[in-house]
Scaffold this active site. Structure first.
Site, PDB file in Angstrom:
ATOM      1  N   ASP A   1      -5.749   2.116  -4.022  1.00 54.88           N
ATOM      2  CA  ASP A   1      -6.970   1.940  -3.244  1.00 54.88           C
ATOM      3  C   ASP A   1      -7.257   3.156  -2.363  1.00 54.88           C
ATOM      4  OD1 ASP A   1      -5.044   1.543  -1.297  1.00 54.88           O
ATOM      5  OD2 ASP A   1      -5.857  -0.357  -0.562  1.00 54.88           O
TER       6      ASP A   1
ATOM      7  N   ASP B   1      -2.310   6.176  -3.926  1.00 57.06           N
ATOM      8  CA  ASP B   1      -1.178   5.438  -3.377  1.00 57.06           C
ATOM      9  C   ASP B   1      -0.777   4.344  -4.374  1.00 57.06           C
ATOM     10  OD1 ASP B   1      -3.361   3.794  -3.003  1.00 57.06           O
ATOM     11  OD2 ASP B   1      -2.783   3.136  -1.011  1.00 57.06           O
TER      12      ASP B   1
ATOM     13  N   SER C   1       0.820  -1.203   0.000  1.00 54.05           N
ATOM     14  CA  SER C   1       0.000   0.000   0.000  1.00 54.05           C
ATOM     15  C   SER C   1       0.857   1.257   0.000  1.00 54.05           C
ATOM     16  CB  SER C   1      -0.966  -0.034   1.192  1.00 54.05           C
ATOM     17  OG  SER C   1      -1.887   1.023   1.128  1.00 54.05           O
TER      18      SER C   1
ATOM     19  N   ASP D   1      -0.992   1.109  -4.777  1.00 52.28           N
ATOM     20  CA  ASP D   1      -1.912   0.066  -5.253  1.00 52.28           C
ATOM     21  C   ASP D   1      -3.290   0.628  -5.585  1.00 52.28           C
ATOM     22  OD1 ASP D   1      -2.381   0.476  -2.485  1.00 52.28           O
ATOM     23  OD2 ASP D   1      -3.341  -1.479  -2.304  1.00 52.28           O
TER      24      ASP D   1
END
Length: 577
Positions: free
Chosen positions: A310, A306, A149, A308
């Site tokens: 999400d 960010d 993340s 990834d």
């Protein structure tokens, strides 16, 4: 250094299972007892959602060996509870831009294949929400995403999803953890080559057809399609070297936003994060290049995901020409308010889901709008669980929106995890709409505060690394839970919520009530003036976090009161160590 730590280090150094290149890394630290201890004093924890750690060789590091161990545990669990049917359904796997992600994802696939479980692997990096979408779209038994993340660049991680598309919860969570912990030796891990996996039909690469299905599902969440001036509304966007570039650029273009400017220096995937070593959209520093581009092209909004994709953060230019950075709570309130004021046919049991550490301000808004609020523990997996319970009619509610203060939002139910792709789209829509009526995100936020009260939130995150850090965090949490005085920071305490004991105590009456949530290492104080103070260790980093929410008379008063509260509490905590 403890004997058992040294023995574990030597075991890895002498094992035939460890590659020679990795043994060289171990040999390089042979005279560094502190480093050996940090790498081998414990196993990298496979928690109730997965694991995250610093890259490196050792049991307390993220590496292909620990990835294989985790995947063997997952494989054993699937075989145990789902049998041959679950093995045939298989597991979907995605990965982000981080160093090692490709290797870790392939290793996961080849361990699954070695166990006779079909692996569906994306050909290149994809976002976490698309993985959540893929699990249900492909009908797999589980999903894996390799990502850390927003953690610093030295980290990577591994998250597990179940067949409902959400991160694992109970009973899967503890069941998988137990199976992972049972894998004690590398020789228990079943692993085959990529060629053999492909030949046996146990490895299948996912093509771009699924991307289109995901994008179409995201576009279904558009609330206002015809916004005057939308194609000329200028937006600056940055994926922060991560996975957001392709899906966000695509969905904005297909939704009619033709004036999107991507920050070139941050556009392409790069696990070194050369322009922002901490690729976290909560940090205003990541917007430096975006704001420079916005000033150049005349945009009033910058958005960043960010790695990834999400989570999303934004920067907006207010009427005074100053760039401001709405926090995660503020964006959640803005999105909720926009949805409730503009979405058609909102059901009578419409519901918003948030967490115990997110702003209490959503409650008066929800009450005025006549919608329900559900609170969960920290972590979007619990919001995903509530969505499923709505759909299965276990709870009376229809999902409208979910958010957590850490910049995670979900509009729609195409995913069961926070989704920065759909959030970026709806924030762009919201900003363009407000601009078209002569307003702005900043002005609308002020209207919300004027109407419902000047709430202000803040977070203190204190890093405590290594074994000693874990012990310090435990000591602080124990001290807070054992707080026996009826005051805190010179104010009367109204209620204390101990989520580990599932107990809420009314300090004025002495009455106790049960908290109907899973047990969690969290303590929350609610003071007489409406102040909320919550403490919890991070589940993904060596940190302890303190969350604050106060209510002020106006913006200046709220800012002053929050600063004073946070400083006093930080001094109190420092005295506990």
């Amino acid at each position: 250094m403890e004997k058992i730590v040294k023995e574990k280090y030597l075991e890895w150094l002498e094992s035939d299972y460890i590659d020679e290149k990795d043994k060289e890394e171990l040999k390089s630290i042979e005279n560094n007892e502190k480093e050996i201890e940090d790498r081998f004093y414990t196993n990298l924890s496979f928690g109730t959602g997965g694991m995250r750690g610093v890259r490196g060789v050792g049991t307390n590091r993220i590496n292909k060996y620990m990835i294989r161990k985790a995947t063997q545990g997952l494989s054993n669990y699937i075989e145990k509870v789902s049998g041959e049917e679950g093995k045939k359904k298989g597991v979907a796997i995605a990965y982000d831009c981080r160093i090692g992600s490709v290797e870790f994802a392939l290793n996961s696939a080849l361990v699954l294949a070695g166990n006779g479980i079909k692996a569906y692997l994306f050909k290149s990096l994809r976002s976490t929400p698309e993985l959540s979408f893929a699990v249900r779209e492909l009908g797999t038994e589980a999903g894996i995403v390799v990502t850390a993340s927003h953690n610093p660049q030295e980290y990577n991680g591994y998250k597990v999803y179940w067949k409902d598309g959400g991160q694992i919860i109970e009973p899967q969570a503890s069941g998988i953890v137990n199976e992972v912990n049972k894998v004690e030796n590398f020789n228990e891990i079943k692993f085959i080559s990529e060629e053999e996996a492909l030949e046996k039909g146990l490895l299948e690469y996912i093509d771009e057809t699924l991307d289109t299905k995901y994008i179409e599902a995201v576009k279904e969440q558009i609330i206002r399609k015809d916004i005057p001036g939308k194609k000329d509304f200028k937006i600056v966007y940055s994926p922060l070297h991560g996975t957001g570039r392709r899906p966000v650029q695509r969905v904005l273009k297909e939704a009619g936003f033709e004036s999107v400017y991507t920050v070139k220096a941050q556009e392409m995937p790069d696990g070194n994060f050369p322009t922002c070593s901490y690729a976290n959209p909560e940090d205003p520093a990541v917007f430096k290049l975006g704001i420079e581009l916005a000033e150049e092209v005349g945009a009033k909004i910058c958005m960043a995901n960010d790695p990834d994709a999400d989570r999303i953060g934004i920067a907006i230019k207010n009427n005074e020409g100053t760039w401001i950075y709405p926090n995660g709570n503020q964006m959640g309130l803005l999105l909720m308010n926009y949805i409730l004021e503009n979405k058609k046919d909102i059901p009578t049991n419409g519901s918003v889901i948030s967490t115990i550490v997110s702003t209490p301000m959503l409650d008066p808004i929800a009450k005025e709008k006549n919608i329900k609020v559900f609170r969960t523990l920290t972590g979007f997996k619990f919001i995903g669980e509530k969505i499923r319970e709505f759909e299965e009619k276990k709870l009376d509610g229809t999902y409208l929106f979910g958010f957590e203060e850490s910049y995670g939002y979900l509009i729609g139910t195409h995913a069961r995890d926070k989704d920065a792709v759909v959030s970026t789209l709806i924030i762009a829509e919201m900003a363009a709409y407000y601009d078209s009526i002569g307003s702005s995100i900043d002005e609308e936020l002020k209207k919300i505060y004027d109407k419902y009260g000047w709430y202000k939130e803040g977070i203190i995150a204190v890093t405590k690394k290594g074994k000693s850090g874990v012990e310090e965090i435990e000591k602080i949490m124990t001290s807070l839970k054992n707080h026996r005085e009826k005051t805190l920071l010179g104010k009367n305490i109204l209620r204390i919520k101990d989520f580990e004991q599932s107990l809420e105590k009314n300090i004025l009456t002495g009455e106790e009530s049960v908290i109907n949530l899973p047990k969690s290492n969290v303590i929350q104080f609610i003071l007489e003036d409406g102040t909320y103070i919550t403490g919890r260790p991070s589940g993904t980093e060596p940190k302890i976090k303190y969350y604050f929410c106060i209510i002020g008379k106006n913006s200046e008063d709220a800012e002053k009161k929050l600063k004073n509260t946070m400083e006093k509490f930080e001094n109190l905590v420092d005295s506990l160590v």
